[in-house]
Design a protein around this motif. Structure first.
Motif, short mmCIF file in Angstrom:
data_model
loop_
_atom_site.label_atom_id
_atom_site.label_comp_id
_atom_site.label_asym_id
_atom_site.label_seq_id
_atom_site.Cartn_x
_atom_site.Cartn_y
_atom_site.Cartn_z
N GLN A 108 2.93 12.69 48.34
CA GLN A 108 1.49 12.65 48.57
C GLN A 108 0.87 11.34 48.08
N LEU A 109 1.39 10.83 46.95
CA LEU A 109 0.87 9.56 46.45
C LEU A 109 1.14 8.43 47.44
N LEU A 110 2.31 8.46 48.06
CA LEU A 110 2.63 7.38 49.01
C LEU A 110 1.73 7.46 50.25
N ILE A 111 1.46 8.68 50.72
CA ILE A 111 0.55 8.83 51.86
C ILE A 111 -0.84 8.31 51.48
N LEU A 112 -1.25 8.66 50.26
CA LEU A 112 -2.53 8.16 49.75
C LEU A 112 -2.60 6.64 49.87
N CYS A 113 -1.55 5.96 49.42
CA CYS A 113 -1.55 4.49 49.47
C CYS A 113 -1.60 4.00 50.91
N LEU A 114 -0.81 4.65 51.76
CA LEU A 114 -0.77 4.25 53.17
C LEU A 114 -2.16 4.25 53.78
N LEU A 115 -2.98 5.24 53.39
CA LEU A 115 -4.30 5.37 53.99
C LEU A 115 -5.37 4.56 53.27
N PHE A 129 -4.80 -6.74 44.15
CA PHE A 129 -6.16 -6.19 44.06
C PHE A 129 -6.28 -4.94 44.91
N ALA A 130 -5.70 -5.00 46.10
CA ALA A 130 -5.73 -3.81 46.95
C ALA A 130 -4.95 -2.67 46.31
N ALA A 131 -3.79 -3.00 45.75
CA ALA A 131 -2.95 -1.97 45.16
C ALA A 131 -3.65 -1.28 43.99
N VAL A 132 -4.41 -2.05 43.24
CA VAL A 132 -5.11 -1.46 42.09
C VAL A 132 -5.99 -0.30 42.53
N THR A 133 -6.63 -0.44 43.69
CA THR A 133 -7.52 0.64 44.11
C THR A 133 -6.73 1.94 44.29
N ALA A 134 -5.56 1.83 44.90
CA ALA A 134 -4.77 3.05 45.08
C ALA A 134 -4.31 3.61 43.74
N MET A 135 -3.96 2.71 42.83
CA MET A 135 -3.49 3.16 41.52
C MET A 135 -4.59 3.84 40.73
N ILE A 136 -5.81 3.33 40.83
CA ILE A 136 -6.94 3.97 40.14
C ILE A 136 -7.25 5.31 40.78
N SER A 137 -7.32 5.34 42.10
CA SER A 137 -7.65 6.58 42.79
C SER A 137 -6.66 7.69 42.42
N ALA A 138 -5.38 7.32 42.32
CA ALA A 138 -4.38 8.32 41.99
C ALA A 138 -4.65 8.98 40.64
N GLY A 139 -5.38 8.26 39.77
CA GLY A 139 -5.69 8.83 38.46
C GLY A 139 -6.50 10.11 38.54
N ILE A 151 -18.30 4.91 52.31
CA ILE A 151 -17.00 4.76 52.97
C ILE A 151 -15.88 5.35 52.11
N SER A 152 -15.93 5.05 50.83
CA SER A 152 -14.82 5.49 49.98
C SER A 152 -14.83 7.00 49.80
N LEU A 153 -16.02 7.56 49.61
CA LEU A 153 -16.09 9.01 49.40
C LEU A 153 -15.61 9.74 50.64
N LEU A 154 -16.09 9.32 51.78
CA LEU A 154 -15.68 9.95 53.02
C LEU A 154 -14.18 9.72 53.28
N GLY A 155 -13.76 8.48 53.07
CA GLY A 155 -12.34 8.16 53.28
C GLY A 155 -11.45 8.99 52.37
N GLY A 156 -11.87 9.11 51.12
CA GLY A 156 -11.08 9.90 50.18
C GLY A 156 -11.02 11.36 50.59
N TYR A 157 -12.13 11.88 51.02
CA TYR A 157 -12.20 13.29 51.43
C TYR A 157 -11.26 13.55 52.60
N MET A 158 -11.32 12.67 53.60
CA MET A 158 -10.43 12.80 54.76
C MET A 158 -8.96 12.66 54.34
N THR A 159 -8.71 11.71 53.47
CA THR A 159 -7.35 11.53 52.99
C THR A 159 -6.86 12.78 52.27
N GLY A 160 -7.75 13.35 51.46
CA GLY A 160 -7.40 14.57 50.75
C GLY A 160 -6.99 15.68 51.71
N LEU A 161 -7.74 15.81 52.80
CA LEU A 161 -7.40 16.82 53.80
C LEU A 161 -5.98 16.59 54.34
#
Lengths: 473, 473, 473
Positions: free
Chosen positions: B148-155, B128-138, B414-424
């Motif tokens: 970059q995808l692996l760092i995304l998952c890490l965070l 279930f957790a992994a799915v979120t990373a897989m969707i976000s990567a889309g 949380i997700s929007l902010l987290g994603g933005y920071m991750t993007g940076l």
């Protein structure tokens, strides 16, 4: 006369679907409720959560969904330019038919105190009904519009329900996997329609009626999915325990025999011993069709193998000799060869079930021994046969054999006539239908690039669209 | 400035993966042990082998694996030149995220006496957790490197775990299939990243951002696999018995309604009534997203149908109008349209759950009646809500409705902010990332022949590689 | 000397298959009967329908069928011009081998009172046997005719049954998922054949030995299906309860570690860090092969991860260094790299099982604790080890370790020699076999269009056929 097609598809498809889905929504809100397996009311104290019907049905249900959506969808995507028509229209009419069946079967079979009681079992039965429409559509694959396909479903589903009720109620047919109720019915319904859509030019071949190695490969993968899960299809309504185990085993054996026979026959009949992909895609499944009616009977493992061989032989001979003959003499053009996969093996399977009924070691009038045998799809609901048989005991194996044969005959007649009438309706000029040049072509229906030429620029694509693939006559 | 890319990918990918897998190996050896369902210690005498949790979880677990690896993988392979990127990177980050989640969730939820107790249930929750990373990567498909995808998952994984805990612990969210916890979270996390990766040139279209009929067909097959097994996804953590049965049934109905609505809406919105493959590949699943949060509630079959219709409509309108607007105004380029499939239907589904909570026939403060309703994913572990509600009884349906809404809001933030920071962070120059010309192209990452030209000789291939598709800025 | 091939394939394939299927039909009618799980005889009164073995086996059985027919079939379809050969011949030899195994194993293991008792469990065991033939065929993929493949199956299946019996009966091997019995056996059998089919010209590469992005993608999808259902394969004969749960969990962990390791190693070893599709298609599964032998042992989750890493590394190093070496020095050309996927990980897995046996926390002589450990495939039938061990208690973990090693050695010897002899037989001139120009080509066997040129007209196709792809030497 062809006129611009754009307005009509854009009107008719949304309108029909909106009316249908909107109407269904109203019916559901007014009449449909959870059944006692899905409602929040507590079951009786002695019932454990594990005893919920979900756990009995769901493993089979998922397999059947893979068959319907992936297996049949891919199998129908063998045409070079009509792969989306194969997969996506199959997806469309499956959902349309399932929802429609939920309502039709609901009012017919599950209507209590003004409410239709709904659980996963209803959806399963609705999928059996939907399969008939999906198979029938194979006879005219690529030659009708989605509008026509939806009308087909609207008409075929109620007739299926009536026929299914008839052959169980009056002929007490034993048909656990639907050889007669599903395969024979859908086949002759489809051929009835196909007769109406006869097109002389097709006899010399349509330029778009062609496959590629890739489309043939994906179609074969679809066949493999059907093959793998066919034992689930044939056994899902068998009685739990030994009978269900036997249904799985017999179906597997029949399919396996069909597969080897297909390689042998196909090689034998070709000029250079080369195997036909059409045969592979179809005849390997013939055993599954033929054995559906007797899968839970005591037909012996050897009987299952033999039936698989015969079914495959009939299927290949059908493709080789009968289909061309039917096209020429009876003016029935059977696009996917459903007569070869569903009709001929269905007849052979019914004959097999008659032999099994007559010569099975079980005394058919002895219900305490053969309840395995009687616990089938239709009886589960109506169970009128069971009662009839139980009360007077005069029903013997000869009567049952007659019942099987009569059910086949009645189904043949009803479906052929029903299909023919449906075909006439589908020809109504106001329905969108494709012009001959756009038979077997995704282009009128899907926003895709044109792959009929090695040219991808959009200008070219727009030029092609001026050809007006859909027409209202 | 672009420099030669070979050393960097060849260095970074093995190093990151070796460090990760090596580190995990150490953590597993030091901290991870079998739980009481997988260890060799005898269960209590009254426990039969059949009662092992395996038999409860495994049938669903397999379905979910087909969804993650085949379904989502194929669905993401729609780009002509980036099909391996779709399937293989999905496979990569799924495994990376699952293993990472096993550790993160392990220390967070399953840490006892200095050991993490491991069974198949942990893997399920990790997926279930992994799915979120897989969707976000889309959202940034084809525009970032695997590094970059692996760092995304890490965070993303730890943030998912925290958010999931938060919305269950403090807002007592009922969300059996993860509408908020998974879909909304992953969507806005992905969009946050995508904002950082905004590329003005993409607005006029990238030459490689194109599909072929074959890639579109395989993508549609991926969608069908997701569609078929979505009921398993939404029901796996529902309470065994009627509630789980209801979750399956409601999800199926919502998906079916989404499908018909998609055909209708897509045809309606196109100039010539032609159906969009993008709509088919996405909006047919919208009902599954929307109903996830209320799948096991008493929403009535009609409610499930209606929700499926609304979700599909929102998804298609999103593709048609909102996505272009967001790209233009908000500078958010959403490659796969995750906002349309996961965001909008997620919001609609949450609203639906609020209505269900407020108007459901069950009194929500009466736990003896609605334990069906409360037995959800998060509560299974934390069960703080259950305790809180049971002890004082002051929690009523309005409170629950507020909780659902608040959880949505918190997750959004949380997700929007987290994603933005991750993007940076993903933009850090030392990470390998593809140059603009090599967006949507497998060539920098896989040893494949170049299919962008009809020329297969190896000389040509090597010439192309001189263009240096990956760069370190 | 090449002569016209058409008569021969058209004769030999139908004749062999007709003789085989006809003969089998006779054997089935004379000797095969339903077992007590599928017959109509009532089970003992205390047995409920739910206790039928069907419900224990069927969920795993279906997964394994997806692996054999879809997974392995697609995986073998990676060659540009031989995709049907991959999928369809796999389908053919699977069915041929399953039926043949039913008879061979039937007479060997299930023969009672002059009858073979048949249930789904027999089919499951037959599929394990069939897998060995299917794997072995990978070594000579595209280089032999279907006639030769069928002879291969005819010979390999009985040898598999004997070897399987031997290593269980005399070496008491613990091998729940068949690392030695299936993978090592099939690998060296295949390599033995391949030695005979050594063709010097192949060293410089065959013009048709090539892939396309699409064929590579479908092959990867096949790998994913194998990957997803591998836990079912490794756990199906494990003891119900904790041991089976552990087998599923360990296999999943090993596969996951293999996947990450594959990405790392493949990138590391390529000149530009690009990932090899061959590595992805194979090495991601290496963990499943290696852990099969110890999947239900107490190897700890960390052990499973570590084994997966090692297996993947060995597989990739095998592809990179050992396969070229074996082709040059040992004249063994391993078409699909079965040595890298089944041989090397099989050896590593066996070594792992020896370590597990020696250092496992369970006292191996204490059967009351480790019956989990001993309840494996072979023992289920023969159970001679159990008896031997139970009676005197002198069998200790060192003996077991020796047994594991000895079984590996014996299997290696028997399979290599058996394969070599089989290869000699397959070279018999009277069997149809393809000429060198038609290696890796579907054209001699299937009625397909020629895709090796961008030219689809039938004239061209017929011209090509004059080249006589099959010959009798």
């Amino acid at each position: 006369m062809s006129i611009a097609y754009n307005p009509s598809l854009q009107c008719q498809l949304p309108i029909i679907l909106a009316l249908f889905q909107g109407g269904l929504l109203v019916v559901f809100i007014l009449y449909v409720d959870y059944d006692d397996q899905t409602s929040s009311l507590p079951l009786s104290n002695s019932t454990l959560p594990k005893d919920n019907q979900l756990y009995e049905i769901f493993p089979f249900f998922k397999d059947i969904n893979v068959m319907l959506f992936i297996g049949l969808g891919l199998m129908l995507s063998f045409l070079k330019l009509y792969s989306f028509g194969g997969v996506a229209f199959n997806f469309l009419i499956a959902n349309f038919s399932i929802q429609w069946s939920l309502v039709v079967q609901g009012f017919f079979n599950h209507y209590e105190d003004g409410r239709i009681k709904l659980g996963l079992e209803n959806v399963l039965n609705a999928e059996f009904a939907a399969v008939t429409a999906m198979i029938s559509a194979g006879a005219i694959l690529g030659r009708v519009s989605p509008i026509q396909l939806l009308i087909l479903c609207l008409l075929e589903i109620p007739l299926y329900v009536v026929n299914d009720w008839l052959i169980h109620k009056y002929f007490h047919i034993i048909d656990v996997g639907g050889t007669v109720a599903i395969h024979v019915f859908s086949c002759y319904f489809g051929l009835g329609i196909s007769r109406i859509f006869y097109h002389p030019e097709l006899r010399v071949g349509h330029t778009k009626e062609t496959t590629t190695p890739n489309s043939d490969l994906l179609s074969l993968v679809g066949t493999l999915f059907l093959w793998i899960f066919w034992p689930s299809f044939n056994s899902v309504v068998a009685k739990a325990g030994n009978a269900q185990h036997r249904a799985v085993l017999n179906t597997f054996l029949a399919l396996s025999a069909s597969t080897l026979t297909t390689f042998a026959m196909s090689s034998l009949l070709s000029k250079k011993g080369q195997i036909s992909l059409v045969h592979l895609q179809n005849a390997t499944l013939a055993g599954g069709v033929a054995i559906a009616i007797s899968a839970d009977m005591i037909i012996t493992p050897g009987g299952a193998l033999g039936l698989g061989c015969l079914a495959s032989i009939s299927c290949i001979l059908g493709f080789q000799y009968l289909s061309p003959l039917m096209a020429r003499r009876l003016k029935v053009q059977d696009q996917c060869g459903i007569h070869n996969l569903h009709g001929l093996p269905g007849i052979i399977g019914t004959l097999g079930s008659i032999i099994a009924v007559l010569f099975s070691p079980i005394d058919i009038s002895d219900l305490s021994l053969n309840d395995d045998l009687y616990y089938t799809n239709g009886l589960k609901e109506g169970s009128s046969a069971l009662e009839a048989l139980g009360s007077n005991g005069t029903w013997n194996s000869r009567d049952q054999a007659m019942g099987q044969a009569a059910a086949l005959g009645v189904t043949f007649g009803i479906s052929l006539l029903g299909g023919y009438m449906t075909g006439l309706l589908l020809k109504i000029p106001c329905l969108v239908h494709p012009s001959y040049e756009f038979y077997f072509d995704d282009q009128p229906y899907f926003q895709i690039k044109d792959i009929s030429e090695n040219n991808w620029n959009s200008k070219d694509k727009h030029d092609r669209n001026l050809l007006m693939p859909l027409k209202e006559v």
